[in-house]
Design an enzyme around this catalytic site. Structure first.
Site, PDB file in Angstrom:
ATOM      1  N   GLN A  98       0.809  -1.218   0.000  1.00 52.71           N
ATOM      2  CA  GLN A  98       0.000   0.000   0.000  1.00 52.71           C
ATOM      3  C   GLN A  98       0.842   1.267   0.000  1.00 52.71           C
ATOM      4  OE1 GLN A  98      -2.748  -0.239   3.299  1.00 52.71           O
ATOM      5  NE2 GLN A  98      -3.540  -2.227   2.670  1.00 52.71           N
ATOM      6  N   HIS A 160      -1.068   0.197   5.557  1.00 51.23           N
ATOM      7  CA  HIS A 160      -1.622   1.210   6.457  1.00 51.23           C
ATOM      8  C   HIS A 160      -0.640   2.356   6.737  1.00 51.23           C
ATOM      9  CE1 HIS A 160      -4.997  -1.589   8.164  1.00 51.23           C
ATOM     10  NE2 HIS A 160      -4.900  -1.633   6.838  1.00 51.23           N
ATOM     11  N   GLU A 256     -15.317   4.496   9.319  1.00 54.58           N
ATOM     12  CA  GLU A 256     -15.824   5.554  10.186  1.00 54.58           C
ATOM     13  C   GLU A 256     -15.632   6.936   9.587  1.00 54.58           C
ATOM     14  OE1 GLU A 256     -14.668   3.296  14.420  1.00 54.58           O
ATOM     15  OE2 GLU A 256     -13.897   5.306  13.977  1.00 54.58           O
ATOM     16  N   TYR A 266      -9.958   7.435  19.486  1.00 54.37           N
ATOM     17  CA  TYR A 266     -10.971   6.917  18.568  1.00 54.37           C
ATOM     18  C   TYR A 266     -11.081   5.394  18.588  1.00 54.37           C
ATOM     19  CZ  TYR A 266     -11.642  11.676  17.437  1.00 54.37           C
ATOM     20  OH  TYR A 266     -11.951  13.016  17.579  1.00 54.37           O
ATOM     21  N   TYR A 277     -10.773 -10.096   8.842  1.00 62.77           N
ATOM     22  CA  TYR A 277     -11.074 -10.657   7.527  1.00 62.77           C
ATOM     23  C   TYR A 277     -11.313 -12.163   7.604  1.00 62.77           C
ATOM     24  CZ  TYR A 277      -9.533  -6.102   5.890  1.00 62.77           C
ATOM     25  OH  TYR A 277      -9.411  -4.747   5.694  1.00 62.77           O
TER      26      TYR A 277
END
Length: 385
Positions: A98, A160, A256, A266, A277
């Site tokens: 990513q 991430h 979210e 959070y 998953y």
């Protein structure tokens, strides 16, 4: 070559005349195809194509646009939709998994300073992490490039990274940072000693600001503004309040939309509406005292990335709405009543393309990037009656 596509859908700030003329040149040679919509007919045009996994777009004062491509290229798109060669001057980008070249924003005083800020995955001796650099855009090249911030610690993970950049009204720079995906990294989103799963607030040199909430907390990273995030890939200021709003990816379910406030937790990975998953449960609850509640949660996930508030006149029925990109092939429009979401509409589902970013242009149109090996920059305008 510039290709145009027009689709009917439901359904700013002032710009210089030169900028408007350059952007209006993009509307030629379009072909129409009607699609049902809730409010008005919407024209969707391809501004530029052939982009390799584009990630972010920023509007230059002369009507051109900067676009980042995740493999590590930053290009300029001109008023005819033509792509420049990659801009020289970028530091090395770790384009794996990513990771890659991510967000790009102009400094608030870009017209004078010519400063551009971008985030990217950077390879380090101990692994990789998200970094932020700045440079001056001069004669279509980046000069005086400097890395101003590095997420710490670097780790061996390719997931991430975040990351969005947003300048606050006071000139502070918010940077969203992922928790690096693996479970043994994810738990550190609750650890104030690291930048994992945090949103940080910096000055333009990348330094922590002394009014940050953890500035005087022993052992805490002074850059932290908020914590307990998973992977925030969309962020923008509310046009009335000036507060930072953000969207973050949940696991399997649990994306979210949050209002990001100083010192707030959070919840990730303790509080989540999603599951692993594999189907295994995650966290300990969906709500918990001391944990900030989301404005909206998506179950199942839409894979949220990109966030914009619409403030323009051209698409006036959408004024005050929030737009969120979805990697599951949609652009989501949200109507608000204060801090409550009261209506959702899913747009561009007919395209069946991953939506990576959404921005309001200086002409009052919306612009979105589609994430693929042959990604596109699209313009959303109101169709002629």
């Amino acid at each position: 070559m510039l290709h145009k596509r027009i689709v009917s859908q439901r359904s700013g700030s002032a710009a210089t005349l030169g900028c408007l003329l350059a952007l209006s040149a993009l509307a030629t040679h379009a072909q129409e195809r009607p699609v049902s919509s809730e409010r008005f007919a919407l024209r969707v045009e391809t501004v530029a194509s052939g982009l390799e996994h584009p990630w972010s777009v920023a509007f230059l004062p002369d009507g051109r646009m900067l676009v980042t491509e995740r493999p590590g290229r930053m290009r300029i798109v001109n008023g005819d939709g033509e792509l420049s060669a990659p801009l020289p001057g970028l530091p090395a980008v770790a384009a794996r998994g990513q990771g890659g070249l991510l967000d790009v924003v102009l400094a608030p005083d870009f017209a004078e300073s010519r400063q551009v800020f971008w985030s990217y995955a950077e390879r380090r001796a101990e692994g990789s992490g998200t970094s932020v650099a700045r440079g001056r855009l001069v004669n279509d090249r980046l000069e005086d490039v400097k890395v101003i911030f590095r997420q710490t610690p670097g780790v061996e993970s390719h997931g991430h990274f975040g990351s969005r950049l947003v300048f606050a009204r006071d000139g502070a720079l918010f940077v969203t940072l992922g928790e690096r995906q693996a479970r043994h990294f994810a738990v550190r989103a609750q650890d104030l000693e690291t930048h994992f799963g945090k949103i940080v607030r910096l000055d333009r040199d990348g330094k922590a600001l002394p009014d940050n909430p953890f500035w005087r907390v022993a052992g805490a990273a002074p850059e932290i503004w908020s914590y307990g995030h998973r992977n925030v890939q969309g962020a923008a200021l509310h046009p009335q309040t000036g507060e930072l709003w953000a969207v973050e990816h949940g696991p399997k379910g649990g994306d979210e939309l949050n209002i990001v406030r100083a010192g707030a937790n959070y919840g990730w990975p303790l509080v989540t509406h999603g599951i692993a998953y594999s189907g295994e449960p995650l966290g300990v609850a969906t709500e918990r005292p001391g944990i900030a509640s989301a404005v909206k949660v998506w179950v199942p996930s839409i894979a949220t990335t990109g966030l914009a508030f619409y403030t323009g006149d051209r698409l006036a029925p959408w004024r005050g709405n929030v737009f969120v990109g979805g990697l599951y092939g949609m652009l989501v429009r949200l109507e608000l009543d204060g801090e409550r979401v009261v209506h959702e509409e899913r747009l561009l589902t007919e395209l069946k393309e991953r939506i990576r970013d959404v921005r309001q242009g200086p002409d009052g149109c919306l612009y979105v990037l589609t994430d693929s090996p042959k990604g596109r920059l699209l313009k959303l305008d109101r169709a002629a009656p």
